[in-house]
Design a protein around this motif. Structure first.
Motif, PDB file in Angstrom:
ATOM      1  N   ASP B  60       1.053  -1.274   0.167  1.00 56.98           N
ATOM      2  CA  ASP B  60      -0.094   0.071  -0.021  1.00 56.98           C
ATOM      3  C   ASP B  60       0.927   1.263   0.091  1.00 56.98           C
ATOM      4  O   ASP B  60       0.374   2.281  -0.393  1.00 56.98           O
ATOM      5  N   LEU B  61       2.135   1.165   0.733  1.00 56.98           N
ATOM      6  CA  LEU B  61       2.720   2.313   0.875  1.00 56.98           C
ATOM      7  C   LEU B  61       4.339   2.006   0.761  1.00 56.98           C
ATOM      8  O   LEU B  61       4.678   0.896   1.407  1.00 56.98           O
ATOM      9  N   THR B  62       5.306   2.889   0.188  1.00 51.90           N
ATOM     10  CA  THR B  62       6.718   2.628   0.260  1.00 51.90           C
ATOM     11  C   THR B  62       7.377   3.892   0.899  1.00 51.90           C
ATOM     12  O   THR B  62       6.973   5.068   0.511  1.00 51.90           O
ATOM     13  N   VAL B  63       7.986   3.677   1.814  1.00 47.17           N
ATOM     14  CA  VAL B  63       8.675   4.690   2.678  1.00 47.17           C
ATOM     15  C   VAL B  63      10.221   4.765   2.312  1.00 47.17           C
ATOM     16  O   VAL B  63      10.709   3.618   2.568  1.00 47.17           O
ATOM     17  N   VAL B  64      10.492   5.693   1.634  1.00 46.49           N
ATOM     18  CA  VAL B  64      11.941   5.637   1.181  1.00 46.49           C
ATOM     19  C   VAL B  64      12.725   6.333   2.279  1.00 46.49           C
ATOM     20  O   VAL B  64      12.448   7.543   2.653  1.00 46.49           O
ATOM     21  N   ALA B  65      13.745   5.799   2.959  1.00 43.99           N
ATOM     22  CA  ALA B  65      14.548   6.170   3.953  1.00 43.99           C
ATOM     23  C   ALA B  65      15.911   6.159   3.758  1.00 43.99           C
ATOM     24  O   ALA B  65      16.646   5.996   4.899  1.00 43.99           O
ATOM     25  N   THR B  66      16.359   6.532   2.580  1.00 47.93           N
ATOM     26  CA  THR B  66      17.766   6.398   2.420  1.00 47.93           C
ATOM     27  C   THR B  66      18.623   7.717   2.705  1.00 47.93           C
ATOM     28  O   THR B  66      17.653   8.738   3.090  1.00 47.93           O
ATOM     29  N   PRO B  67      19.912   7.733   2.537  1.00 45.38           N
ATOM     30  CA  PRO B  67      20.259   9.087   2.735  1.00 45.38           C
ATOM     31  C   PRO B  67      19.942  10.007   1.772  1.00 45.38           C
ATOM     32  O   PRO B  67      19.420   9.713   0.680  1.00 45.38           O
ATOM     33  N   VAL B  68      19.628  11.336   2.043  1.00 48.21           N
ATOM     34  CA  VAL B  68      19.322  12.482   1.270  1.00 48.21           C
ATOM     35  C   VAL B  68      19.846  12.334  -0.423  1.00 48.21           C
ATOM     36  O   VAL B  68      18.705  12.256  -1.183  1.00 48.21           O
ATOM     37  N   ALA B  69      20.965  12.335  -0.596  1.00 51.42           N
ATOM     38  CA  ALA B  69      21.418  12.001  -2.025  1.00 51.42           C
ATOM     39  C   ALA B  69      20.759  10.736  -2.825  1.00 51.42           C
ATOM     40  O   ALA B  69      20.927  10.747  -3.958  1.00 51.42           O
ATOM     41  N   ALA B  70      20.318   9.832  -1.942  1.00 50.60           N
ATOM     42  CA  ALA B  70      20.094   8.728  -2.815  1.00 50.60           C
ATOM     43  C   ALA B  70      18.412   8.548  -2.786  1.00 50.60           C
ATOM     44  O   ALA B  70      17.882   7.564  -3.328  1.00 50.60           O
TER      45      ALA B  70
END
Lengths: 355, 355
Positions: B60-70
């Motif tokens: 239902d949802l994908t949360v992207v929690a990578t470093p800012v540059a990625a």
């Protein structure tokens, strides 16, 4: 080590004076107090911070806790009208230590406080676990130093002895400039919030931590800034220079420089000294104190110079008049280092490891 | 209001990603996760932060929690390989919001964290009581916004909607520059401690509070400084200008100026906004949301502009297709003010006071 309750006067019943009075009463002392504001004296009796209003001539100790600018006059009055030891809690020490030379006077500064103001914030446990700097002068007697240091220990603080000028330079860096910095940062955010009302809602834990000291009452700061002007300006200039370097790293995209600076800060922050940890091995250092004024204070001053925490201490008087033995408890890991320093200053210490 | 658990992907299992994953699992979600470091993915399963390794196409949802540059690449990949909503938690928003235009993507930034690092610091309750900024783009659909906002609320945070550029300018003032400031101050104290070993022992509560953020891991900061360079330089310049004014007051003995600045800071610090207080009267504002993209986000954005706290909200869909009603709970004292603002923006709000 043994704590003897006695009679104390507290002059100035604000946050710190009220806390000292409350703490001493809780430890069995009889405390009398005075304040320029008669209503505050009555309030202090009503709240149980002091037993009575007044300045007892025969008190064992008088603690001067007035605003910095009024300390010298209050200390001189206490020396003239009482027979006991006298100390003060002013945040800047060189001026006070320079203007009052008396065997019975030990200038001091507890590194504790709160953002509250006056008797409302007074707390007899405020000094538990804190550093309390003493800046004995050349005239301060060992007996006065030991007596005041014992009261400081009884209130739960750790004694650190420094020359007054050094105290002032150091607190400019770790207390006065950080306070001015927090206020300046808070004022900047407040001004920008005029344009963007949401700004202050984004202020999370880090910002709140950094600006907490700015919520304290400002009345004491003009005096502190005046008394410690040169050291504050020097530390402020160092900070602005450092910010200029940080700015250049951001502007120039200097990733390695930024990482190195942040890593240095991280290591330093993680290594901020704390009190002697529980569970570490301790050593008892016995230092015969020769018959000259200031010898006990010199031993404590050396501990501060060397970064050796003194977790407990006692002065044992010998039968030969003014001579005595200063017994200090320190971390066992520091024992050899401290012993070397003491020998280099002409003392003849003995060390015994404690279980 | 009702919270529906579903399936989530979390991309990047560091402090924030691990905390989001843990928080969602605790609330009944099934969470899959990925990390560039395979060992970290396995560790996340072992610790129970995620159910499985991987990126479910039907989440239902994908949360992207990578470093800012990625973030941009990871968001694009999530949009291409999954069918659900996508959000990110990057600390700088304009670049990301500018590079990804998609109805299913809602850029975000939770204003919470800790000085810990990686999964060791992950805490499913980290976002309780925090502000979580969403910066929907012109393409973000109301349905995507409402879905992500509900997850944010379920994690205990309050949604604040801002344009991405404004978010970046504001966090430069309340987060990025304070962080650089804390590190610079800590580094200065560390350098001076080389001369005076006692310096850091005098660091009391205020200094410790102010430098706490500097103990965090520095790895994320070069990216943040690069992404938000101009806003950070502007805020740094404002701070240095303010310090120059403070310095002039100290140097010139300007007691009134110092008192005024410290008093301004004190008032602002004491008035830092908090969440809707318990015990205050609340009002329910019903806003019919017209059939155009971004209307719901615009209502939240207006609340942020006006400084109106939204303590709860719900989107009720009408039977007429895409139209709906946005129901917001705010402090009753703000109801008329907010209603006026909504009318001025073309909405037709109804207000009902709650008991």
């Amino acid at each position: 080590m043994t704590e003897r309750a006695g009679r104390a006067n507290v002059v100035g019943l604000g946050l710190v004076g009220g806390s000292v009075a409350t703490g001493l009463r809780a430890r069995g002392w009889h405390v009398t107090g005075t304040d320029l504001d008669p209503a505050r004296g009555a309030d202090a009796v009503h709240r149980g911070a002091i037993d009575d209003i007044g300045l007892r001539p025969d008190a064992d100790l008088t603690v001067v806790a007035t605003p910095v600018a009024a300390v010298v006059a209050a200390v001189k009055e206490a020396l003239a009208s009482t027979t006991g030891w006298v100390t003060d809690v002013g945040s800047v020490k060189a001026g006070i230590a320079g203007e009052v030379a008396d065997a019975r006077f030990v200038p001091g500064h507890p590194m504790a406080g709160s953002e509250q103001h006056g008797l409302d914030g007074a707390d007899g446990d405020m000094f538990e676990g804190a550093i309390w700097v003493l800046t004995p002068t050349a005239e301060t007697s060992d007996a006065a130093f030991a007596a005041v240091a014992h009261v400081v220990s009884a209130l739960g603080s750790e004694v650190v002895v420094l020359p007054p000028e050094r105290h002032d330079a150091l607190v400019a860096v770790v207390s006065h400039v950080p306070h001015l910095m927090a206020a300046t940062m808070m004022a900047l955010a407040d001004e920008r919030a005029d344009e963007h009302v949401a700004l202050l809602r984004l202020a999370a834990g880090g910002f709140r931590d950094m600006t907490r000291v700015a919520s304290g009452h400002p009345a004491i700061w003009p005096d502190i800034c005046a008394e410690n002007r040169d050291a504050i300006l020097d530390a402020l200039d160092g900070l602005v220079r450092g910010l200029g370097e940080t700015r250049a790293m951001v502007a120039g995209g200097d990733r390695d420089g930024l990482l190195a600076r942040l890593e240095q800060a991280r290591m330093a922050r993680q290594n901020l000294p704390s009190r002697v940890a529980t569970g570490v091995s301790l050593a008892e250092v016995r230092v015969p104190v020769p018959d000259r004024p200031g010898a006990a204070a010199e031993v404590f001053g050396l501990a501060a110079d060397l970064g050796v925490n003194v977790s407990d201490f006692e002065v044992v008087h010998s039968s030969e008049g003014d001579k005595g033995v200063l017994i200090l408890v320190i971390e066992a890991a520091h024992a050899d280092y401290f012993r070397g320093g003491l020998r280099a200053r002409g003392f003849r210490p003995g060390v015994r490891l404690l279980d």
